[in-house]
Scaffold this active site. Structure first.
Site, PDB file in Angstrom:
ATOM      1  N   ARG A 147       0.813  -1.222   0.000  1.00 37.76           N
ATOM      2  CA  ARG A 147       0.000   0.000   0.000  1.00 37.76           C
ATOM      3  C   ARG A 147       0.846   1.271   0.000  1.00 37.76           C
ATOM      4  O   ARG A 147       0.468   2.278   0.594  1.00 37.76           O
ATOM      5  CB  ARG A 147      -0.963   0.036   1.188  1.00 37.76           C
ATOM      6  CG  ARG A 147      -2.001  -1.071   1.174  1.00 37.76           C
ATOM      7  CD  ARG A 147      -3.048  -0.795   0.116  1.00 37.76           C
ATOM      8  NE  ARG A 147      -4.073  -1.818   0.102  1.00 37.76           N
ATOM      9  CZ  ARG A 147      -5.256  -1.704   0.722  1.00 37.76           C
ATOM     10  NH1 ARG A 147      -5.552  -0.631   1.371  1.00 37.76           N
ATOM     11  NH2 ARG A 147      -6.120  -2.679   0.647  1.00 37.76           N
TER      12      ARG A 147
ATOM     13  N   ARG B 102      -3.273   6.668   0.179  1.00 38.72           N
ATOM     14  CA  ARG B 102      -3.676   7.863   0.910  1.00 38.72           C
ATOM     15  C   ARG B 102      -2.656   8.442   1.871  1.00 38.72           C
ATOM     16  O   ARG B 102      -2.877   9.516   2.416  1.00 38.72           O
ATOM     17  CB  ARG B 102      -4.986   7.582   1.649  1.00 38.72           C
ATOM     18  CG  ARG B 102      -6.154   7.557   0.692  1.00 38.72           C
ATOM     19  CD  ARG B 102      -7.381   7.059   1.373  1.00 38.72           C
ATOM     20  NE  ARG B 102      -7.163   5.697   1.820  1.00 38.72           N
ATOM     21  CZ  ARG B 102      -8.038   5.004   2.514  1.00 38.72           C
ATOM     22  NH1 ARG B 102      -9.176   5.545   2.864  1.00 38.72           N
ATOM     23  NH2 ARG B 102      -7.778   3.769   2.871  1.00 38.72           N
TER      24      ARG B 102
ATOM     25  N   ARG C  54      -6.128  11.900  -7.073  1.00 42.05           N
ATOM     26  CA  ARG C  54      -7.318  11.060  -7.076  1.00 42.05           C
ATOM     27  C   ARG C  54      -8.614  11.862  -6.943  1.00 42.05           C
ATOM     28  O   ARG C  54      -9.704  11.316  -7.149  1.00 42.05           O
ATOM     29  CB  ARG C  54      -7.235  10.063  -5.913  1.00 42.05           C
ATOM     30  CG  ARG C  54      -6.584   8.729  -6.227  1.00 42.05           C
ATOM     31  CD  ARG C  54      -7.457   7.812  -7.094  1.00 42.05           C
ATOM     32  NE  ARG C  54      -8.860   7.837  -6.716  1.00 42.05           N
ATOM     33  CZ  ARG C  54      -9.378   7.257  -5.645  1.00 42.05           C
ATOM     34  NH1 ARG C  54      -8.633   6.539  -4.850  1.00 42.05           N
ATOM     35  NH2 ARG C  54     -10.668   7.357  -5.374  1.00 42.05           N
TER      36      ARG C  54
ATOM     37  N   ASP D  20      -6.451  -2.950  -7.479  1.00 42.88           N
ATOM     38  CA  ASP D  20      -7.060  -3.498  -6.277  1.00 42.88           C
ATOM     39  C   ASP D  20      -7.413  -4.948  -6.542  1.00 42.88           C
ATOM     40  O   ASP D  20      -7.610  -5.341  -7.698  1.00 42.88           O
ATOM     41  CB  ASP D  20      -8.315  -2.723  -5.881  1.00 42.88           C
ATOM     42  CG  ASP D  20      -8.729  -3.065  -4.459  1.00 42.88           C
ATOM     43  OD1 ASP D  20      -8.197  -2.443  -3.517  1.00 42.88           O
ATOM     44  OD2 ASP D  20      -9.550  -3.979  -4.280  1.00 42.88           O
TER      45      ASP D  20
ATOM     46  N   TYR E 205     -14.971 -11.694   0.048  1.00 42.95           N
ATOM     47  CA  TYR E 205     -15.690 -10.461  -0.323  1.00 42.95           C
ATOM     48  C   TYR E 205     -16.973 -10.776  -1.078  1.00 42.95           C
ATOM     49  O   TYR E 205     -18.017 -10.164  -0.835  1.00 42.95           O
ATOM     50  CB  TYR E 205     -14.787  -9.549  -1.164  1.00 42.95           C
ATOM     51  CG  TYR E 205     -13.837  -8.728  -0.318  1.00 42.95           C
ATOM     52  CD1 TYR E 205     -14.324  -7.768   0.564  1.00 42.95           C
ATOM     53  CD2 TYR E 205     -12.465  -8.908  -0.391  1.00 42.95           C
ATOM     54  CE1 TYR E 205     -13.464  -7.017   1.355  1.00 42.95           C
ATOM     55  CE2 TYR E 205     -11.599  -8.159   0.384  1.00 42.95           C
ATOM     56  CZ  TYR E 205     -12.102  -7.219   1.255  1.00 42.95           C
ATOM     57  OH  TYR E 205     -11.254  -6.471   2.046  1.00 42.95           O
TER      58      TYR E 205
HETATM   59  O1  CP3 Z   1      -0.027  -1.564  -2.463  1.00 45.64           O
HETATM   60  C1  CP3 Z   1      -0.225  -0.649  -3.297  1.00 45.64           C
HETATM   61  O2  CP3 Z   1       0.214   0.502  -3.147  1.00 45.64           O
HETATM   62  C2  CP3 Z   1      -0.925  -0.997  -4.587  1.00 45.64           C
HETATM   63  C3  CP3 Z   1      -2.306  -0.813  -4.589  1.00 45.64           C
HETATM   64  C4  CP3 Z   1      -3.248  -1.724  -3.816  1.00 45.64           C
HETATM   65  C5  CP3 Z   1      -4.531  -1.274  -3.448  1.00 45.64           C
HETATM   66  N1  CP3 Z   1      -5.223  -2.320  -2.941  1.00 45.64           N
HETATM   67  C6  CP3 Z   1      -4.996   0.109  -3.631  1.00 45.64           C
HETATM   68  C7  CP3 Z   1      -6.090   0.592  -2.793  1.00 45.64           C
HETATM   69  C8  CP3 Z   1      -3.163  -3.078  -3.456  1.00 45.64           C
HETATM   70  C9  CP3 Z   1      -1.985  -4.023  -3.603  1.00 45.64           C
HETATM   71  C10 CP3 Z   1      -4.415  -3.433  -2.914  1.00 45.64           C
HETATM   72  C11 CP3 Z   1      -4.737  -4.802  -2.482  1.00 45.64           C
HETATM   73  C12 CP3 Z   1      -5.925  -5.015  -1.651  1.00 45.64           C
HETATM   74  N2  CP3 Z   1      -7.163  -4.432  -1.729  1.00 45.64           N
HETATM   75  C13 CP3 Z   1      -5.979  -5.997  -0.626  1.00 45.64           C
HETATM   76  C14 CP3 Z   1      -4.843  -6.906  -0.283  1.00 45.64           C
HETATM   77  C15 CP3 Z   1      -3.842  -6.225   0.563  1.00 45.64           C
HETATM   78  C16 CP3 Z   1      -4.300  -6.001   1.968  1.00 45.64           C
HETATM   79  O3  CP3 Z   1      -4.377  -4.826   2.349  1.00 45.64           O
HETATM   80  O4  CP3 Z   1      -4.545  -6.983   2.675  1.00 45.64           O
HETATM   81  C17 CP3 Z   1      -7.260  -5.954  -0.073  1.00 45.64           C
HETATM   82  C18 CP3 Z   1      -7.772  -6.805   1.052  1.00 45.64           C
HETATM   83  C19 CP3 Z   1      -8.008  -4.972  -0.784  1.00 45.64           C
HETATM   84  C20 CP3 Z   1      -9.414  -4.582  -0.588  1.00 45.64           C
HETATM   85  C21 CP3 Z   1      -9.503  -3.152  -0.233  1.00 45.64           C
HETATM   86  N3  CP3 Z   1      -9.450  -2.129  -1.152  1.00 45.64           N
HETATM   87  C22 CP3 Z   1      -9.546  -2.550   1.066  1.00 45.64           C
HETATM   88  C23 CP3 Z   1      -9.618  -3.300   2.373  1.00 45.64           C
HETATM   89  C24 CP3 Z   1      -9.506  -1.155   0.882  1.00 45.64           C
HETATM   90  C25 CP3 Z   1      -9.428  -0.078   1.940  1.00 45.64           C
HETATM   91  C26 CP3 Z   1     -10.750   0.585   2.202  1.00 45.64           C
HETATM   92  C27 CP3 Z   1     -10.561   1.859   3.010  1.00 45.64           C
HETATM   93  O5  CP3 Z   1     -10.926   2.929   2.485  1.00 45.64           O
HETATM   94  O6  CP3 Z   1     -10.055   1.790   4.133  1.00 45.64           O
HETATM   95  C28 CP3 Z   1      -9.451  -0.922  -0.500  1.00 45.64           C
HETATM   96  C29 CP3 Z   1      -9.359   0.392  -1.152  1.00 45.64           C
HETATM   97  C30 CP3 Z   1      -8.034   0.758  -1.687  1.00 45.64           C
HETATM   98  N4  CP3 Z   1      -7.233  -0.081  -2.402  1.00 45.64           N
HETATM   99  C31 CP3 Z   1      -7.407   2.015  -1.591  1.00 45.64           C
HETATM  100  C32 CP3 Z   1      -6.214   1.932  -2.288  1.00 45.64           C
HETATM  101  C33 CP3 Z   1      -5.209   3.029  -2.534  1.00 45.64           C
HETATM  102  C34 CP3 Z   1      -7.994   3.227  -0.879  1.00 45.64           C
HETATM  103  C35 CP3 Z   1      -9.057   3.833  -1.748  1.00 45.64           C
HETATM  104  C36 CP3 Z   1      -8.869   5.286  -2.033  1.00 45.64           C
HETATM  105  O7  CP3 Z   1      -7.746   5.818  -1.981  1.00 45.64           O
HETATM  106  O8  CP3 Z   1      -9.886   5.911  -2.385  1.00 45.64           O
END
Ligand code: CP3
Length: 400
Positions: free
Chosen positions: A83, A87, A96, A132, A207
């Site tokens: 990640r 953010r 974004r 994602d 999910y």
């Molecule tokens: O790692 C990176 O920088 C690459 C991008 C990446 C994202 N999601 C971007 C993202 C990666 C590798 C993921 C994987 C992902 N997504 C996982 C596996 C990794 C982990 O954290 O266990 C999972 C479970 C998800 C599902 C998911 N998507 C979650 C739990 C969330 C967070 C929700 C929140 O707002 O707290 C997301 C959203 C997400 N994925 C964001 C980003 C940058 C935030 C959304 C935003 O910026 O608007």
């Protein structure tokens, strides 16, 4: 629009036109009278113009991250952060604004820019594709959204035989944006590896079945234990999604692939072995012909590490709960490890962080290879300056 200035990162590494990271040797002294193109100072680093000839195309040593992933000990310990794009970065939040997450993930130029942001800022040893785990579901036509502060949410959860049967196959034609984004990125990144990734079948199933994040995964487990036939059909389909998503990224030039099984830690080892491992194995086996190192990571998986190490990945990602030395005895010999600084420790004072980083590096020193990382993703409130400092510290420590 991509980065177009030459910048120097805090570790002295030059970042060239369009954000392409260069090795330090290619950065020469500043040329008097030269200036970066106007309006292109894109991060906090000061712009410098290298004068030495670009030696990037001369024979290159293997990037440290690839060496470590292949079980070697490179001169410099490689580091990146799960990640890292997201953010915690003000430039991410600015870029974004007004674009929904899943829309951003399908826009190749935006994906390229957001993927490069943390590489340019922190000088990490790898980029991870901005995407994602639910993007393959979107491409398959499943109605899923990412709600800020919540995560992926589905309007029609998958719970019955009809629901599973109705899940469409993933059409490779729908992944053109992914191919374009990865090709652009690989061109921009130069020698810095790009990590491609996908969600593992179990985590995607969780999910789909729950319809959103869940604490107990009760519906998922009920289907898994109670309807093994349906479970097999569902996980087989999701293994297919993950395989296609990963192979597409590798074909376009991603040089490492990571499978995220974030919620596997919800399961006892016996259930993991019976209901999850076979499908993750299938995904890794489908990549066997690719000569691309693979990373397998989950959260809360201390009790599962031995089994996860059998799935077929070279590198095992360790969350912050298990010290790397113990993790190595659980996964058995021969596997490089990735991890595992507690992401929350980044909110402590620097001396505390520094001691913890040194401890992780020390514990990883007995593994065949070590890729420094956090034990899970960067928390959104993290100070990005601290992340850069961690990179500098890791790079300054003698590699074992
Ligand atoms: O790692 C990176 O920088 C690459 C991008 C990446 C994202 N999601 C971007 C993202 C990666 C590798 C993921 C994987 C992902 N997504 C996982 C596996 C990794 C982990 O954290 O266990 C999972 C479970 C998800 C599902 C998911 N998507 C979650 C739990 C969330 C967070 C929700 C929140 O707002 O707290 C997301 C959203 C997400 N994925 C964001 C980003 C940058 C935030 C959304 C935003 O910026 O608007």
């Amino acid at each position: 629009m991509l980065l177009t200035s030459r910048l120097t990162t805090s570790e002295g590494r030059s970042v060239s036109a369009k954000g392409k990271p260069r090795r330090a040797e290619s950065a020469g002294p500043e040329q008097p009278g030269s200036a970066p193109a106007a309006g292109q100072a894109l991060n906090r680093q000061s712009a410098k113009i290298p004068t030495m000839p670009d030696i990037e195309n001369r024979s290159q040593p293997e990037p440290p991250l690839l060496s470590a992933a292949r079980g070697r000990r490179p001169e410099r310990l490689p580091v990146w952060f799960m990640r890292q794009a997201g953010r915690s970065l003000p430039e991410y939040r600015a870029r974004r604004e007004g674009t929904a997450m899943l829309q951003a993930c399908q826009d190749p130029d935006l994906v390229t820019e957001l993927t490069l942001q943390p590489v340019n800022r922190h000088g990490v040893d790898a980029a991870i594709l901005f995407s994602d785990i639910v993007v393959p579901l979107v491409v398959a036509g499943i109605d899923v959204d990412i709600v800020a502060g919540v995560g992926p949410v589905l309007s029609n959860p998958v719970r019955s035989r009809e629901d599973v049967a109705a899940l469409p196959e993933l059409d490779p034609a729908g992944l053109q944006f992914l191919d374009t984004a990865v090709r652009q990125l690989v061109a921009e990144l130069g020698t810095t590896p790009l990590i491609g990734f996908a969600g593992a079948p179990f985590t995607l199933a969780a999910y789909l079945i729950e319809g959103g994040p869940s604490k107990d995964h009760a519906l998922t487990k009920a289907l898994m234990y109670g309807r093994p036939d349906l479970w097999d059909e569902l996980l087989s389909k999701l293994a297919g999604y993950a395989t296609l998503f990963l192979r597409t990224q590798a074909a376009a030039g991603a040089s490492v692939l990571q499978l995220f099984d974030s919620w596997a830690g919800a399961l006892p080892a016996t259930a993991y072995e019976r209901y999850v491992l076979p499908y993750s194995k299938r995904v890794f086996a489908s990549l066997d012909d690719l000569d691309v190192p693979r990373i397998h990571f989950g959260v809360g998986t201390g009790e599962l590490l031995g089994l996860m190490a059998q799935a077929g990945a070279e590198v095992i990602g360790i969350d912050w709960r298990v010290p790397l030395s113990q993790a190595q005895s659980r996964i058995g010999p021969g596997h490089p490890v990735q991890g595992n600084l507690d992401p929350a420790i980044l909110f402590a004072d620097w001396p505390v962080i520094e001691a913890a980083v040194r401890e992780v590096v020390e514990q990883g020193s007995t593994a065949p290879g070590h890729i420094f990382n956090l034990g899970h993703g960067v928390l959104p409130q993290t100070d990005p300056e601290v992340l850069t400092r961690v990179v500098e510290l890791v790079h300054s420590l003698p590699a074992a």
